[in-house]
Design a protein around this motif. Structure first.
Motif, PDB file in Angstrom:
ATOM      1  N   ALA A 437       8.750   1.470   5.111  1.00  0.00           N
ATOM      2  CA  ALA A 437       7.478   0.751   5.055  1.00  0.00           C
ATOM      3  C   ALA A 437       6.691   1.205   3.831  1.00  0.00           C
ATOM      4  O   ALA A 437       6.739   2.377   3.445  1.00  0.00           O
ATOM      5  CB  ALA A 437       6.664   1.005   6.322  1.00  0.00           C
ATOM      6  N   VAL A 438       5.978   0.267   3.224  1.00  0.00           N
ATOM      7  CA  VAL A 438       5.076   0.563   2.112  1.00  0.00           C
ATOM      8  C   VAL A 438       3.761  -0.169   2.378  1.00  0.00           C
ATOM      9  O   VAL A 438       3.750  -1.389   2.599  1.00  0.00           O
ATOM     10  CB  VAL A 438       5.659   0.113   0.760  1.00  0.00           C
ATOM     11  N   ALA A 439       2.672   0.582   2.371  1.00  0.00           N
ATOM     12  CA  ALA A 439       1.343   0.000   2.549  1.00  0.00           C
ATOM     13  C   ALA A 439       0.659  -0.113   1.189  1.00  0.00           C
ATOM     14  O   ALA A 439       0.696   0.826   0.381  1.00  0.00           O
ATOM     15  CB  ALA A 439       0.501   0.855   3.484  1.00  0.00           C
ATOM     16  N   LEU A 440       0.053  -1.264   0.941  1.00  0.00           N
ATOM     17  CA  LEU A 440      -0.620  -1.534  -0.331  1.00  0.00           C
ATOM     18  C   LEU A 440      -2.049  -1.981  -0.082  1.00  0.00           C
ATOM     19  O   LEU A 440      -2.355  -2.579   0.963  1.00  0.00           O
ATOM     20  CB  LEU A 440       0.107  -2.647  -1.090  1.00  0.00           C
ATOM     21  N   GLY A 441      -2.898  -1.727  -1.057  1.00  0.00           N
ATOM     22  CA  GLY A 441      -4.232  -2.304  -1.051  1.00  0.00           C
ATOM     23  C   GLY A 441      -4.285  -3.462  -2.029  1.00  0.00           C
ATOM     24  O   GLY A 441      -3.968  -3.296  -3.208  1.00  0.00           O
ATOM     25  N   VAL A 442      -4.629  -4.651  -1.536  1.00  0.00           N
ATOM     26  CA  VAL A 442      -4.711  -5.829  -2.400  1.00  0.00           C
ATOM     27  C   VAL A 442      -6.146  -6.328  -2.409  1.00  0.00           C
ATOM     28  O   VAL A 442      -6.886  -6.179  -1.428  1.00  0.00           O
ATOM     29  CB  VAL A 442      -3.741  -6.937  -1.928  1.00  0.00           C
ATOM     30  N   SER A 443      -6.548  -6.930  -3.503  1.00  0.00           N
ATOM     31  CA  SER A 443      -7.928  -7.373  -3.657  1.00  0.00           C
ATOM     32  C   SER A 443      -8.319  -8.351  -2.563  1.00  0.00           C
ATOM     33  O   SER A 443      -7.558  -9.243  -2.185  1.00  0.00           O
ATOM     34  CB  SER A 443      -8.118  -8.037  -5.026  1.00  0.00           C
ATOM     35  N   ASP A 444      -9.538  -8.146  -2.035  1.00  0.00           N
ATOM     36  CA  ASP A 444     -10.058  -9.013  -0.987  1.00  0.00           C
ATOM     37  C   ASP A 444     -11.551  -9.167  -1.214  1.00  0.00           C
ATOM     38  O   ASP A 444     -12.280  -8.178  -1.383  1.00  0.00           O
ATOM     39  CB  ASP A 444      -9.784  -8.397   0.394  1.00  0.00           C
ATOM     40  N   ALA A 445     -12.028 -10.411  -1.193  1.00  0.00           N
ATOM     41  CA  ALA A 445     -13.423 -10.689  -1.540  1.00  0.00           C
ATOM     42  C   ALA A 445     -14.400 -10.034  -0.572  1.00  0.00           C
ATOM     43  O   ALA A 445     -15.494  -9.628  -0.959  1.00  0.00           O
ATOM     44  CB  ALA A 445     -13.657 -12.201  -1.570  1.00  0.00           C
ATOM     45  N   ARG A 446     -14.026  -9.906   0.691  1.00  0.00           N
ATOM     46  CA  ARG A 446     -14.946  -9.375   1.687  1.00  0.00           C
ATOM     47  C   ARG A 446     -14.782  -7.867   1.893  1.00  0.00           C
ATOM     48  O   ARG A 446     -15.769  -7.154   2.100  1.00  0.00           O
ATOM     49  CB  ARG A 446     -14.762 -10.087   3.029  1.00  0.00           C
ATOM     50  N   ALA A 450      -7.735  -5.219   1.051  1.00  0.00           N
ATOM     51  CA  ALA A 450      -7.120  -5.412   2.363  1.00  0.00           C
ATOM     52  C   ALA A 450      -5.789  -4.674   2.379  1.00  0.00           C
ATOM     53  O   ALA A 450      -5.138  -4.493   1.348  1.00  0.00           O
ATOM     54  CB  ALA A 450      -6.911  -6.897   2.641  1.00  0.00           C
ATOM     55  N   VAL A 451      -5.391  -4.227   3.569  1.00  0.00           N
ATOM     56  CA  VAL A 451      -4.128  -3.510   3.714  1.00  0.00           C
ATOM     57  C   VAL A 451      -3.003  -4.512   3.953  1.00  0.00           C
ATOM     58  O   VAL A 451      -3.072  -5.330   4.885  1.00  0.00           O
ATOM     59  CB  VAL A 451      -4.182  -2.515   4.884  1.00  0.00           C
ATOM     60  N   VAL A 452      -1.976  -4.464   3.104  1.00  0.00           N
ATOM     61  CA  VAL A 452      -0.755  -5.257   3.290  1.00  0.00           C
ATOM     62  C   VAL A 452       0.384  -4.281   3.554  1.00  0.00           C
ATOM     63  O   VAL A 452       0.530  -3.281   2.839  1.00  0.00           O
ATOM     64  CB  VAL A 452      -0.449  -6.125   2.056  1.00  0.00           C
ATOM     65  N   LYS A 471      -1.682  -1.618  16.697  1.00  0.00           N
ATOM     66  CA  LYS A 471      -2.947  -1.881  17.390  1.00  0.00           C
ATOM     67  C   LYS A 471      -3.337  -0.710  18.282  1.00  0.00           C
ATOM     68  O   LYS A 471      -4.514  -0.405  18.448  1.00  0.00           O
ATOM     69  CB  LYS A 471      -2.833  -3.155  18.217  1.00  0.00           C
ATOM     70  N   LYS A 472      -2.338  -0.071  18.863  1.00  0.00           N
ATOM     71  CA  LYS A 472      -2.601   1.043  19.777  1.00  0.00           C
ATOM     72  C   LYS A 472      -2.911   2.335  19.034  1.00  0.00           C
ATOM     73  O   LYS A 472      -3.793   3.107  19.444  1.00  0.00           O
ATOM     74  CB  LYS A 472      -1.393   1.247  20.698  1.00  0.00           C
ATOM     75  N   GLU A 473      -2.189   2.593  17.940  1.00  0.00           N
ATOM     76  CA  GLU A 473      -2.239   3.904  17.303  1.00  0.00           C
ATOM     77  C   GLU A 473      -3.209   4.018  16.135  1.00  0.00           C
ATOM     78  O   GLU A 473      -3.632   5.121  15.798  1.00  0.00           O
ATOM     79  CB  GLU A 473      -0.835   4.291  16.815  1.00  0.00           C
ATOM     80  N   LEU A 474      -3.571   2.900  15.501  1.00  0.00           N
ATOM     81  CA  LEU A 474      -4.423   2.972  14.312  1.00  0.00           C
ATOM     82  C   LEU A 474      -5.813   2.430  14.606  1.00  0.00           C
ATOM     83  O   LEU A 474      -5.975   1.488  15.389  1.00  0.00           O
ATOM     84  CB  LEU A 474      -3.805   2.165  13.164  1.00  0.00           C
ATOM     85  N   PRO A 475      -6.844   2.998  13.966  1.00  0.00           N
ATOM     86  CA  PRO A 475      -8.172   2.392  14.060  1.00  0.00           C
ATOM     87  C   PRO A 475      -8.165   1.011  13.410  1.00  0.00           C
ATOM     88  O   PRO A 475      -7.325   0.723  12.546  1.00  0.00           O
ATOM     89  CB  PRO A 475      -9.064   3.368  13.292  1.00  0.00           C
ATOM     90  N   ASN A 476      -9.099   0.182  13.801  1.00  0.00           N
ATOM     91  CA  ASN A 476      -9.090  -1.218  13.350  1.00  0.00           C
ATOM     92  C   ASN A 476      -9.089  -1.354  11.840  1.00  0.00           C
ATOM     93  O   ASN A 476      -8.440  -2.246  11.284  1.00  0.00           O
ATOM     94  CB  ASN A 476     -10.300  -1.958  13.938  1.00  0.00           C
ATOM     95  N   PHE A 477      -9.820  -0.460  11.131  1.00  0.00           N
ATOM     96  CA  PHE A 477      -9.905  -0.623   9.683  1.00  0.00           C
ATOM     97  C   PHE A 477      -8.604  -0.299   8.977  1.00  0.00           C
ATOM     98  O   PHE A 477      -8.436  -0.633   7.807  1.00  0.00           O
ATOM     99  CB  PHE A 477     -11.063   0.192   9.100  1.00  0.00           C
ATOM    100  N   MET A 478      -7.653   0.363   9.666  1.00  0.00           N
ATOM    101  CA  MET A 478      -6.361   0.670   9.066  1.00  0.00           C
ATOM    102  C   MET A 478      -5.300  -0.381   9.372  1.00  0.00           C
ATOM    103  O   MET A 478      -4.241  -0.377   8.746  1.00  0.00           O
ATOM    104  CB  MET A 478      -5.857   2.032   9.573  1.00  0.00           C
ATOM    105  N   ILE A 479      -5.540  -1.235  10.328  1.00  0.00           N
ATOM    106  CA  ILE A 479      -4.519  -2.206  10.733  1.00  0.00           C
ATOM    107  C   ILE A 479      -4.297  -3.221   9.616  1.00  0.00           C
ATOM    108  O   ILE A 479      -5.256  -3.821   9.108  1.00  0.00           O
ATOM    109  CB  ILE A 479      -4.922  -2.905  12.033  1.00  0.00           C
ATOM    110  N   PRO A 480      -3.058  -3.425   9.186  1.00  0.00           N
ATOM    111  CA  PRO A 480      -2.789  -4.360   8.082  1.00  0.00           C
ATOM    112  C   PRO A 480      -3.257  -5.774   8.399  1.00  0.00           C
ATOM    113  O   PRO A 480      -3.099  -6.256   9.531  1.00  0.00           O
ATOM    114  CB  PRO A 480      -1.265  -4.302   7.932  1.00  0.00           C
ATOM    115  N   SER A 481      -3.811  -6.417   7.394  1.00  0.00           N
ATOM    116  CA  SER A 481      -4.179  -7.826   7.544  1.00  0.00           C
ATOM    117  C   SER A 481      -2.966  -8.728   7.390  1.00  0.00           C
ATOM    118  O   SER A 481      -2.992  -9.889   7.782  1.00  0.00           O
ATOM    119  CB  SER A 481      -5.236  -8.208   6.507  1.00  0.00           C
ATOM    120  N   ASP A 482      -1.894  -8.181   6.820  1.00  0.00           N
ATOM    121  CA  ASP A 482      -0.694  -8.962   6.548  1.00  0.00           C
ATOM    122  C   ASP A 482       0.524  -8.031   6.636  1.00  0.00           C
ATOM    123  O   ASP A 482       0.514  -6.944   6.047  1.00  0.00           O
ATOM    124  CB  ASP A 482      -0.787  -9.573   5.143  1.00  0.00           C
TER     125      ASP A 482
END
Length: 515
Positions: A437-446, A450-452, A471-482
């Motif tokens: 797995a690789v997590a990236l930060g991509v530009s998001d207007a709001r 955002a985490v991909v 959903k169970k293990e990560l806080p909401n702000f860490m959950i990938p949007s995609d």
């Protein structure tokens, strides 16, 4: 009290500093959390410190808190140091896995939390040597205890450990002394020009240095803090009106939400000061804020938990230099250095190096990462000792104003939160069938970013299990949007995943979104 004397005072003296400014009956806390005068705050801090001191902890023991923004959350940052203990506030948004890591890493002797949060913990999350107690029981115990007077702790005595994410690995604890917290409070109160008449709405989590400073800088100035746990932008609008708020601190995603909210003109006109950190304000957003809050000064700021705050842009320069980070805050020396430690020329990019008494004492129980970030100050510094080498590339113009160029590490900054890609990746790879797995930060207007999450899977059903696990293990702000599936990741010469190439070409590498 003279500014020159303040570095000699422990952080737990703040209620007395407020009383010296506004008198015992001046209001320190207001709002739904309940009102406390400065005299009542001093008594509450003293009694809570007395209760903690009666529990038999060794000096320097760590006291963790996982609380909503009630009175206890406001009191503990002062009460624990007064009792000779070290406060470890935990972000209320974190979930049990992150809390378990902080408790274990800090060696916490006590966890004070809301009943619901304590009930969410599972066997093994709390080390056997760590006691737990619910907030209502803690308040009752404090009320029945004799008060301790302000401590005689030295400026370098450790007062708090604030956990912040790094670009690799789990969150690390930044060690802050009495002097770090006290001088940070005095510095912000000075450059924001806070007064006893100011009422500050505390919307940011007290587990963040920026959020906790909402309390401390306001009390240093003799003002009033109104703590607020909010769900929507409308909650903030209502609180500004109801509590006659003059000062509001936020991060860019919150400002986006607030500029989209319905503000009665009279309510928006109440604000005299808005401050931003946790990400840069765009020129467009600055324009919207200036139009919405015509009576408010705008303070863009740049900070590092490792040195609290580094720079601010004075409001009078925001219109003409909206992209600047500004200059050093009081009690900070900010240098722009080449790799050899020499100072750069005007407009030459270099590393931002923070020197002076706001520099923290390093990372708790982590000498390796401490040595990477906390290194001897460059020869050009006016201060001896250790500086924070930020890893951020900036440039300084001929007027002495600083401009951000780029970030060395791979941190993801989303909605004002610093997210470790490694932490997201480890959570994903703990699921059966997720090979890489690789997590990236991509530009998001709001969100700013955002985490991909890109994953390579090896068995059917892994994606459904992955979604449920995150959903169970990560806080909401860490959950990938995609979440996207890849057949293979590119490799470098050492056989490791080439993260630079992944970041450049992730849309070509990834298949259809499965989030």
């Amino acid at each position: 009290m003279e500014l020159s004397d303040l570095s000699l005072n422990p952080i737990d003296h703040l209620p007395l500093a407020g009383m010296a400014t506004v008198g015992a009956e001046g209001q320190a806390i207001a709002g739904k959390a309940g009102a406390l005068s400065y005299a009542a705050l001093e008594e509450a801090v003293g009694r809570t410190a007395g209760w903690l001191g009666s529990m038999g902890f060794a000096p320097g023991s760590r006291i963790a808190s996982w609380l909503a923004k009630g009175k206890l959350a406001c009191i503990l940052p002062l009460a624990a140091p007064r009792a000779g203990l070290i406060h470890v506030p935990i972000n209320p948004l974190l979930k049990r896995a992150q809390v378990a890591h902080i408790l274990s890493d800090s060696g916490a002797a006590l966890l004070i939390g809301t009943g619901a949060r304590l009930a969410a913990l599972e066997p093994g999350d709390v080390p056997h040597e760590c006691r737990t107690i619910a907030d209502d029981a803690a308040l009752a115990g404090a009320q029945a205890s004799a008060a301790l007077p302000p401590s005689g702790a030295g400026p370098d005595t450790l007062a708090a450990i604030l956990y912040t994410s790094g670009s690799t690995g789990r969150p690390k604890g930044v060690m802050l002394s009495h002097a770090n917290l006290w001088l940070g409070a005095v510095s912000v109160a000075e450059y924001l020009r806070l007064t006893p008449a100011d009422r500050v709405l505390g919307v940011l989590p007290f587990s963040f240095d920026y959020g906790q400073n909402q309390l401390l800088s306001t009390w240093a100035a003799g003002g009033t803090v109104v703590p607020l746990d909010y769900l929507t932008a409308r909650d903030v609008v209502k609180a500004v009106e109801r509590e006659e708020i003059t000062t509001l601190a936020g991060v860019p995603p919150l400002w986006v939400q607030l500029t989209e909210a319905d503000w009665p003109a009279e309510t928006a006109g109440r604000l005299r000061r808005i401050t931003n950190s946790g990400g840069a304000l765009t020129k467009a957003l600055i324009g919207r804020l200036a139009a919405l809050f015509p009576n408010a000064d705008i303070y863009p700021m740049y900070g590092l938990t490792e040195a609290f705050r580094s720079t601010y842009l004075p409001p009078e320069l925001v219109a003409t230099h909206p992209e600047s980070m500004g200059r050093a805050i009081p009690h900070a020396e900010i240098l722009v250095c080449r790799p050899d430690g020499s100072l750069t020329a005007d407009d030459e990019p270099g590393e931002l190096v923070h020197c002076g008494p706001l520099v923290a004492q390093g990372y708790w129980n982590d000498p390796v990462r401490t040595a990477e970030r906390f290194r001897p100050a460059p020869p050009s510094s006016s201060y001896d000792g250790v500086a924070v080498w930020s890893g951020d590339t900036v440039r300084r113009d001929s007027e002495g104003l600083l401009y951000f160029v780029g970030r060395e590490d791979a941190m993801i900054k989303s909605a004002g939160n610093r997210i470790s890609p490694t932490e997201v990746e480890e959570a994903a790879q703990s699921v059966a069938g997720v090979a890489e797995a690789v997590a990236l930060g991509v530009s998001d207007a709001r969100l700013g970013q955002a985490v991909v999450l890109l994953v390579r899977v090896t068995q059917e059903g892994a994606l459904d299990a992955l979604r449920e696990s995150l959903k169970k293990e990560l806080p909401n702000f860490m959950i990938p949007s995609d979440i996207r599936v890849v057949e293979a990741f590119p490799r470098n010469a050492n056989g490791k995943i080439d993260r630079v190439l992944v970041a450049q070409d992730w849309r070509m590498l990834a298949g259809e979104s499965v989030a």
